[in-house]
Design a protein around this motif. Structure first.
Motif, PDB file in Angstrom:
ATOM      1  N   VAL A  45       0.852  -1.177   0.000  1.00  0.00           N
ATOM      2  CA  VAL A  45       0.000   0.000   0.000  1.00  0.00           C
ATOM      3  C   VAL A  45       0.887   1.225   0.000  1.00  0.00           C
ATOM      4  N   HIS A  46       0.536   2.178  -0.783  1.00  0.00           N
ATOM      5  CA  HIS A  46       1.312   3.415  -0.761  1.00  0.00           C
ATOM      6  C   HIS A  46       0.767   4.326   0.328  1.00  0.00           C
ATOM      7  N   LEU A  47       1.676   4.759   1.170  1.00  0.00           N
ATOM      8  CA  LEU A  47       1.262   5.674   2.229  1.00  0.00           C
ATOM      9  C   LEU A  47       1.700   7.071   1.846  1.00  0.00           C
ATOM     10  N   ASP A  48       0.822   7.977   1.902  1.00  0.00           N
ATOM     11  CA  ASP A  48       1.179   9.357   1.595  1.00  0.00           C
ATOM     12  C   ASP A  48       1.842   9.974   2.821  1.00  0.00           C
ATOM     13  N   VAL A  81      11.769   4.243   9.899  1.00  0.00           N
ATOM     14  CA  VAL A  81      10.598   4.830  10.558  1.00  0.00           C
ATOM     15  C   VAL A  81      10.564   6.306  10.192  1.00  0.00           C
ATOM     16  N   ASP A  82       9.369   6.788   9.845  1.00  0.00           N
ATOM     17  CA  ASP A  82       9.290   8.167   9.383  1.00  0.00           C
ATOM     18  C   ASP A  82       8.387   8.994  10.290  1.00  0.00           C
ATOM     19  N   GLY A 101       7.739  -5.757   9.759  1.00  0.00           N
ATOM     20  CA  GLY A 101       8.539  -4.822   8.987  1.00  0.00           C
ATOM     21  C   GLY A 101       7.989  -3.412   8.958  1.00  0.00           C
ATOM     22  N   CYS A 102       7.065  -3.103   9.885  1.00  0.00           N
ATOM     23  CA  CYS A 102       6.511  -1.755   9.858  1.00  0.00           C
ATOM     24  C   CYS A 102       7.233  -0.841  10.840  1.00  0.00           C
ATOM     25  N   GLY A 103       8.282  -1.357  11.482  1.00  0.00           N
ATOM     26  CA  GLY A 103       9.098  -0.492  12.317  1.00  0.00           C
ATOM     27  C   GLY A 103       8.701  -0.431  13.780  1.00  0.00           C
ATOM     28  N   ARG A 284       8.658   0.493   2.387  1.00  0.00           N
ATOM     29  CA  ARG A 284       9.053  -0.104   3.651  1.00  0.00           C
ATOM     30  C   ARG A 284       9.465   0.908   4.703  1.00  0.00           C
ATOM     31  N   VAL A 285       8.862   2.048   4.689  1.00  0.00           N
ATOM     32  CA  VAL A 285       9.106   3.039   5.734  1.00  0.00           C
ATOM     33  C   VAL A 285       7.901   3.044   6.666  1.00  0.00           C
TER      34      VAL A 285
END
Lengths: 315, 456
Positions: A45-48, A81-82, A101-103, A284-285
């Protein structure tokens, strides 16, 4: 002050069909990503990144043990991680959930500077702990780790006696009181005393997996931390041992702030007071999607992706 | 499967179970008897030693010194001929008890375990004690006879003065003979009947091997200095020189090597500098040893003016084995799982506390193993010591680290290079001694690795 920090972001009434509430920064809401289709097609999924995470109202007026503001973690050039902003309420159990893998673990390891030990790891942002930024290089990482303890995914007792396992932390931190009492107290709090009181000289490695994990919790308690971080503490254990650990976490929450990373949705629902849902896009951030009281996250999620995840349709 | 089948099986088995138990009782009785006898014999031995005086234990097969009536010591008597038969008989007799428990076991296939253990002990213990008494009695009696035969007026039983020359060697021998052998036999019987754990068998096997080698060999060879004639030449100064140098080498190389490994593994950042050091350590491990000899000659012998001393040799050897020690210590450190370090950090340990309390203790066994293996490389090195000029004819023991010295490989090299056949023979003997020492060291390394292994 604490309440100011996470002002409610939601501007529209929550409904199950709404993908996410529109925010002031975006004039037009992006089209809601269709999770089911994306998952079925096998694409991420693309996360904005410009979108803010959803935060619920806190149902209680409570002091914060930690406050994360725009925390980002990098491993070399890779960003894990952002810009996660998150409060950790005091004397409550906060669960970090999300797919692999989501941090989650990465974020958890920031909270007591464990990422310092990984070559190339870099943390940016602000983690407020008693009005100081934990990440600041001038803050003594050793002192941080003494006050913010950690329990790991795989039980890792030292290959020493049970007594020495518990006493080690206190000893190196210059504890001068009655060591026997401290060990007993820590083991009692970790609900292990009755099982091991007659064999404190036995090697910690001789215990069963669940006992080992409780020994690790006793070891963490013995240095009298304020916060205990738990990185999937029950994932290597059988259901009975898992249940014991979960009961223990509920009891410990009376005295300690607990942050627990878990893959297990039911576990998060059972033990935690607050839940943060993290998700990583295809780059993957890891980003925070939703944070709020566990009750609300599980019964009334504001974000479609949270709902998909906790109902098992995604992730 | 019908319900009747299991009960039928049970009834079929019942008599056998009973039979086994009765065998077991029989064995227990025999075993208890045997143990009682062996304890009595051991007691007799102790009484005998107490009565006759400990001096008898110090009798020696070759280097005979006899105290004459006037108090003077008559030493260096020639070795007598024709009395060595017991040396051949004893090793064969020793083998029997080891076959014994095995035989019993193969005959009575289903002996219960406890009985098996007791039997192993019961067979071995009295035989061991008996052999020991036999040997001690033989030697002491033999030497009193011998002293009379060579016509030393008024020879006493005190054949080898406790604090005389080479008494250190005699004490080592006493330990091997008096304690080591019976202990080895007991242990071997125990382990043998204990489902044969192979590594555990090593210790007694080594002790017995050493003892057999000792029996076959003229002990004079071990306790004599080099000589012009092959029959009188020995490797005493070479063996002591070797141990002296190895001790100093280990004392220098181990702390430095372990320190370097701890720095590289636990402290150094992974950058070009640490990578360069790492590559160079690996390279140094492959440098020919003669190069180290030349380095040692210039640096230690000439610049630092250690002369051709034990110290210069030890320093050179320390340089030679350092890369091996560093690499093996690094390996040992890497076997400590990162989760142990994390666990220690998580309770607020500093980096040094993590290393001091956890990483080093857990890796220490592996480090010692590596150290022993490095030493066993150094013990066979000849070239660097020839380069720094270690001597080949040393008729004294080094008193201080600045004395001249020789080591076994150099002694062997020297003897092999001589034209006389007699020297070639004693060179072969010296090689066997060197090999036994090497095997002992390597076995010790293996045992240590087994013992200190932790299952994380």
């Amino acid at each position: 002050m604490a309440r100011n920090f996470f002002t409610v972001m939601r501007s529209s009434a929550p409904s199950s069909t709404a993908a996410r509430p529109s925010t002031s920064s975006t004039a037009t809401a992006p089209p809601p990503p269709n999770m089911k289709e994306a998952a079925a097609a096998g694409v991420g999924v693309h996360l904005d990144p410009s979108l803010e995470a959803v935060r619920h109202d806190l149902t209680e007026d409570i002091e914060m043990a930690l406050e994360l503001r725009d925390v980002s973690v990098f491993y070399g050039t890779f960003q894990a991680v952002d810009k996660i902003s998150l409060p950790i309420p005091k004397n409550r159990v906060t669960a970090l959930i999300g797919p692999s893998g989501c941090g989650k673990s990465t974020l958890l390891r920031c909270l007591n500077r464990m990422n310092d030990l990984i070559p190339g790891a870099r943390v940016e942002g602000d983690i407020r702990f008693e009005n100081r930024n934990l990440i600041d290089p001038t803050v003594d990482a050793v002192e941080v780790r003494r006050r913010i303890g950690m329990v790991f995914q795989k039980p890792n007792p030292f290959p020493k006696s049970i007594y020495e396992n518990v006493a080690f932390g206190a000893r190196i931190n210059g504890y001068s009181g009655d060591m026997d009492r401290l060990v007993e107290d820590a083991l009692r709090r970790a609900a292990l005393w009755d099982e091991v009181k007659d064999e404190l000289d036995k090697s910690g490695l001789a215990l069963s997996g669940g006992q080992q994990q409780r020994l690790c919790i006793a070891r963490a308690i013995a240095v009298q931390p304020e916060i205990i971080l738990m990185d999937e503490p029950a994932s290597a254990l059988d259901p009975v041992a898992t249940l014991k650990i979960e009961d223990l976490m509920r009891e410990l929450a009376e005295h300690y702030t607990i942050v627990v990373v878990t893959h297990n949705m039911q576990q998060a629902g059972r033990v935690s007071d607050y839940t943060a849902f993290l998700l990583a896009g295809e780059e993957r951030v890891g980003r925070l999607v939703e944070f709020g009281p566990t009750q609300e996250i599980f019964t009334n999620p504001l974000d479609q992706r949270t709902e998909d995840y906790i109902t098992g349709r995604y992730g | 499967m019908s319900a009747a089948a299991p009960s039928a099986q049970l009834t079929a088995y019942a008599p056998r179970v009973r039979a086994r138990r009765s065998i077991s009782v029989g064995f227990m009785v025999i075993a208890l008897l045997a143990i009682t006898v062996s304890i009595l014999m051991l007691g007799a031995l102790i009484v005998e030693i107490a009565v006759d005086g400990a001096a008898r234990l110090f009798t020696d097969g070759g280097a005979v010194s006899v105290e004459a009536r006037d108090g003077s010591i008559v030493s260096d008597l020639p070795t007598p001929e024709g009395m060595g038969w017991l040396r051949w008989v004893l090793p064969i007799a020793i083998l029997l008890p080891f076959v014994g428990p095995r035989l019993v076991h193969s005959i009575m296939a289903d002996v219960p375990r406890i009985t098996e253990r007791v039997m192993g002990l019961a067979v071995v213990a009295p035989v061991a004690v008996f052999l020991h008494i036999l040997y001690v009695r033989f030697e002491s009696a033999y030497f009193i006879e011998y002293a009379k035969a060579v016509d030393i007026d008024g020879a006493t039983g005190n054949i080898f003065p406790l604090f005389g020359e080479a008494s250190g060697f005699q004490i080592v021998r006493l330990v091997i003979m008096g304690i080591g052998l019976p202990l080895a036999l007991l242990l071997m019987g125990w382990f043998w009947s204990h489902r044969m754990r192979k590594p555990s068998l090593l210790i007694p096997a080594i002790l017995i091997g050493a003892w057999i080698v000792y029996l076959f060999m003229d002990p004079w060879f071990l306790s004599s200095y080099p000589s012009r004639s092959p029959s009188g030449a020995g490797i005493f100064s070479a063996v002591t020189g070797t141990f002296y140098m190895m001790t100093i080498t280990a004392a220098i190389a181990f702390p430095l090597g372990v320190g370097a490994a701890v720095y590289l593994e636990e402290y150094a950042r992974r950058n070009w500098f640490s990578r360069m050091i790492q590559v160079n350590i690996s390279n140094l491990a492959g440098v020919p040893s003669i190069i180290y000899g030349l380095l040692g000659l210039q640096v230690f012998v000439r610049v630092l003016e250690f002369e051709r001393s034990v110290l210069a040799g030890a320093c050179t050897m320390a340089l030679l084995v350092m890369p091996i020690i560093i690499v093996s210590a690094q390996e040992a450190l890497r076997t400590v799982p990162p989760s142990m370090r994390e666990a220690a950090y998580a309770v607020g340990a500093t980096r040094w506390q993590v290393v001091r309390h956890h990483v080093l203790p857990y890796a220490f066994g592996g480090m010692l193993t590596g150290n022993i293996l490095a030493m066993s490389r150094a013990i066979g090195e000849t070239a660097p010591l020839i380069a720094i000029g270690a001597l080949t004819f040393i008729a004294f023991l080094a008193d201080s680290p600045t004395d001249d010295f020789t080591v076994m490989p150099i002694q062997i090299y020297n003897w092999v290079a001589r034209p006389q056949a007699g020297f070639h023979e004693i060179a072969a003997s010296a090689i066997i001694v060197l090999m036994v020492i090497l095997l002992l060291m390597n076995a010790a390394a293996i045992i240590m690795r087994q013992r200190t292994r932790t299952d994380w």
